[in-house]
Design a protein around this motif. Sequence first.
Motif, mmCIF file in Angstrom:
data_model
loop_
_atom_site.group_PDB
_atom_site.id
_atom_site.type_symbol
_atom_site.label_atom_id
_atom_site.label_comp_id
_atom_site.label_asym_id
_atom_site.label_seq_id
_atom_site.Cartn_x
_atom_site.Cartn_y
_atom_site.Cartn_z
ATOM 1 N N TYR A 50 7.542 0.327 -0.015
ATOM 2 C CA TYR A 50 6.366 0.178 0.838
ATOM 3 C C TYR A 50 6.573 -0.849 1.943
ATOM 4 C CZ TYR A 50 1.788 -1.150 2.486
ATOM 5 O OH TYR A 50 0.739 -1.452 3.301
ATOM 6 N N ILE A 80 -1.751 5.547 5.419
ATOM 7 C CA ILE A 80 -1.494 5.177 4.032
ATOM 8 C C ILE A 80 -2.657 5.579 3.137
ATOM 9 C CG2 ILE A 80 -2.407 2.817 3.984
ATOM 10 C CD1 ILE A 80 0.934 4.028 2.491
ATOM 11 N N LYS A 81 -3.877 5.510 3.664
ATOM 12 C CA LYS A 81 -5.032 5.952 2.882
ATOM 13 C C LYS A 81 -4.921 7.441 2.571
ATOM 14 C CE LYS A 81 -10.090 5.976 2.790
ATOM 15 N NZ LYS A 81 -11.330 5.554 3.485
ATOM 16 N N ILE A 84 -2.323 7.975 -0.157
ATOM 17 C CA ILE A 84 -2.800 7.619 -1.499
ATOM 18 C C ILE A 84 -3.706 8.713 -2.046
ATOM 19 C CG2 ILE A 84 -4.211 5.990 -2.815
ATOM 20 C CD1 ILE A 84 -3.207 3.797 -0.859
ATOM 21 N N LEU A 87 -1.516 11.460 -3.223
ATOM 22 C CA LEU A 87 -0.857 11.116 -4.478
ATOM 23 C C LEU A 87 -1.815 11.252 -5.660
ATOM 24 C CD1 LEU A 87 1.232 8.019 -3.340
ATOM 25 C CD2 LEU A 87 2.135 10.232 -4.085
ATOM 26 N N HIS A 88 -3.056 10.857 -5.463
ATOM 27 C CA HIS A 88 -4.046 11.030 -6.520
ATOM 28 C C HIS A 88 -4.288 12.509 -6.810
ATOM 29 C CE1 HIS A 88 -5.977 6.777 -6.034
ATOM 30 N NE2 HIS A 88 -4.921 6.774 -6.804
ATOM 31 N N PHE A 125 3.709 6.221 -5.916
ATOM 32 C CA PHE A 125 2.483 5.566 -6.369
ATOM 33 C C PHE A 125 2.791 4.228 -7.033
ATOM 34 C CE2 PHE A 125 -0.807 4.574 -9.423
ATOM 35 C CZ PHE A 125 -1.909 4.587 -8.590
ATOM 36 N N LEU A 128 3.354 1.622 -4.423
ATOM 37 C CA LEU A 128 2.102 1.179 -3.796
ATOM 38 C C LEU A 128 1.305 0.265 -4.725
ATOM 39 C CD1 LEU A 128 1.086 4.564 -2.180
ATOM 40 C CD2 LEU A 128 1.686 2.484 -0.936
ATOM 41 N N ALA A 129 1.221 0.646 -5.994
ATOM 42 C CA ALA A 129 0.455 -0.160 -6.945
ATOM 43 C C ALA A 129 1.054 -1.557 -7.076
ATOM 44 C CB ALA A 129 0.420 0.539 -8.301
ATOM 45 N N LEU A 142 -6.241 0.551 -1.595
ATOM 46 C CA LEU A 142 -5.888 1.185 -2.865
ATOM 47 C C LEU A 142 -6.971 1.071 -3.925
ATOM 48 C CD1 LEU A 142 -3.681 2.612 -4.570
ATOM 49 C CD2 LEU A 142 -2.873 0.341 -5.229
ATOM 50 N N GLN A 146 -8.583 3.912 -6.341
ATOM 51 C CA GLN A 146 -8.272 3.939 -7.769
ATOM 52 C C GLN A 146 -9.533 4.172 -8.596
ATOM 53 O OE1 GLN A 146 -5.193 4.596 -8.461
ATOM 54 N NE2 GLN A 146 -4.613 2.782 -9.625
#
Length: 223
Positions: A50, A80-81, A84, A87-88, A125, A128-129, A142, A146
């Motif tokens: 990242y 990036i939003k 994410i 990815l979710h 992911f 990022l986390a 993030l 989440q």
Amino acid sequence: MALATVRSAPGPRASRPPSAKGPTQQSLKSAQTRARLIDATIRCIVKYGYADTTTPQVAAEAGLSRGAMLHHFENGVALIKAAIVELHEKRLRAFRRAAEGDDHEPAAMVKTYWRQLQKPAFIAFHELALAARTNADLARILHPLQVEFREKFNQQAVQLFPEWQSDPERFAIAMSFSQTMMEGMAIGMLTGAMNEAMVEPMLRQMELQIIALKDEVMKAQPS
């Protein structure tokens, strides 16, 4: 410079959503380009991490100019939003695939989800986390996503596994246990902290624990 801290100049606004008559050719092309950029973002995070992923790298990875990228995402934060969110969605789709079939046999479900955790989306992911722990800009993006993901995951779980709903407490334990254990194992494999020879015995042990919890639920149901 990481994506969430890039302060790119705003580009032209993306075209308005298609009317109720259906998507136009232009809107379909725009959606395809956005998808290319999101996929490129995920690939860059996997390749570089990242902290070393930038908007010019993403544009190059997608085969687009930076100006074309800014037409669809006005800055790194928006990009990036969107990554994410994608990815979710990939994780939710993986969960649905793992739950396919009427018998919900634990061994098949565990193996299906484990295979999904070996794919680049999980690596991205995890990157990022971990980065969000010390990057306040990324954390602000993030963390609300989440919360939204957990709500969708729980709602989907209830729909996919009605046979467990007479005992929501055991169901919550089974879901949290299996997800936490498998994702922890996947992280261990990524970091070298886990011996690959332990994967199959650990997955089998998890299957036995889920079976035991399910048996308790079934026994408690009225005949």
